[in-house]
Design an enzyme around this catalytic site. Structure first.
Site, PDB file in Angstrom:
ATOM      1  NE  ARG A 171     105.156  65.870  38.641  1.00 57.62           N
ATOM      2  CZ  ARG A 171     105.236  64.705  39.280  1.00 57.62           C
ATOM      3  NH1 ARG A 171     104.587  64.523  40.428  1.00 57.62           N
ATOM      4  NH2 ARG A 171     105.953  63.713  38.796  1.00 57.62           N
ATOM      5  CB  SER A 221     108.578  66.818  32.834  1.00 56.03           C
ATOM      6  OG  SER A 221     107.493  66.194  32.197  1.00 56.03           O
ATOM      7  CD  GLU A 291     105.118  68.114  35.259  1.00 50.42           C
ATOM      8  OE1 GLU A 291     106.228  68.133  35.803  1.00 50.42           O
ATOM      9  OE2 GLU A 291     104.612  67.085  34.769  1.00 50.42           O
TER      10      GLU A 291
END
Length: 305
Positions: A171, A221, A291
């Site tokens: 990520r 998420s 995230e």
């Protein structure tokens, strides 16, 4: 300055003091001073050079999927790429502008019987955001198929960056550090069978629908996967499914998601994230790392004014 802006940026769609919650997946976010929708790279460069000339901050919001915009909004220019959305196919290579919808781009690959993009068939957001975050799911990542990207530098110039120079990680990409902005990307795919590709996309979308709370606004998420653990499992073990602050709650369907179920605010999201991090740490000893990106200014409370 406003008079000069209207003259210098004539013909460009610019909205003043525009609430960003109208555009974000979370349905939260205060106003942008200037919200711009360039139609092409020429208009984009004009906006950036005008902002730099007047020392105005500027940023690209993309499709505003995996982020939270704070209630105080964003100063200066916020640029959205909704109109920069062309997708072309040349042999086994797909080139997509940064504002192209990621899911729709995977459908272009499907239509042309090109395989390699199936993993992204249910990921919301834009091509630019996907490259920025190295988006991934079900074992695939953008870095696995990316060839290169055209980027806008902070000075308003355009250059090409090869995938090998983007320092991809989980990520992560170099763009999170150098603040350059992806404006288009090229992907290398392989020839495949249309029926097999379609069946795989149907399977992944079925899995996503079963597991994820797609019926409510969310930021996707929320937490990165901790080493040796799953964030959702740790949150479940801390008894936090359905835990709510204001109008935002930890999803009862998937603990790794937080959903806006009742006109929640960005502050509700931030407070809930902080509370989940604290309580998971107390329960398991593991510190969760967000995230989701959190940007913008906090709303000024009356007692602080």
């Amino acid at each position: 300055m406003l008079k000069e802006m209207k003259t210098s940026l004539e013909g460009i769609d610019i909205r003043f003091n525009e609430p960003l919650k109208k555009y974000t997946y979370t349905k939260v976010g205060g106003p942008a001073d200037f919200l711009a929708f360039p139609r092409n790279r020429y208009e984009l460069a004009r906006i950036v050079k005008f902002a730099n000339k007047h020392d105005l901050p500027w940023m690209v919001l993309g499709n505003a999927s995996n982020l939270i915009v704070r209630d105080g909004g964003i100063r200066g220019f916020v640029i959205m790429f909704d109109k920069l959305n062309s997708v072309t196919v040349d042999g086994y290579v797909i080139e997509a502008e940064a504002g192209s919808n990621l899911i729709e781009t995977t459908k272009v690959a499907q239509y042309h019987s090109l395989t390699g993009f199936e993993f992204a068939c249910g990921i919301p957001g834009s091509i630019g955001g996907a490259v920025f975050m190295n988006a991934g799911a079900y074992g695939g990542e953008i870095s696995h198929i990316l060839i290169s990207a055209q980027v806008l530098t902070r000075d308003g110039e355009i250059k090409t960056v090869e995938a090998r120079d983007m320092r991809f990680g989980y990520r992560r990409s170099a763009f999170q550090d150098n603040k350059e902005v992806v404006i288009s990307a090229k992907f290398s795919l392989k020839p495949g069978d249309y029926t097999v590709i379609s069946q795989e996309m149907q399977r992944l979308n079925h899995l996503r629908a079963l597991k994820q709370p797609l019926e409510h606004p969310s930021c996707g998420s929320v937490f990165k996967r901790p080493m040796g653990h799953f964030a959702g499992q740790l949150i479940m073990e801390a008894n936090l499914m359905g835990h709510r602050i204001g109008g935002v709650e930890v999803s009862k369907k998937h603990a790794g998601f937080m959903v806006n179920i009742d006109n929640g605010s960005a502050k509700n999201y931030e407070d809930l994230i902080a509370d989940v991090i604290r309580r998971v740490k107390e329960n398991s000893g593991v510190t969760l790392e967000p995230e989701v990106r959190i940007i913008g200014e906090k709303e000024i409370q009356a007692e602080d004014a």
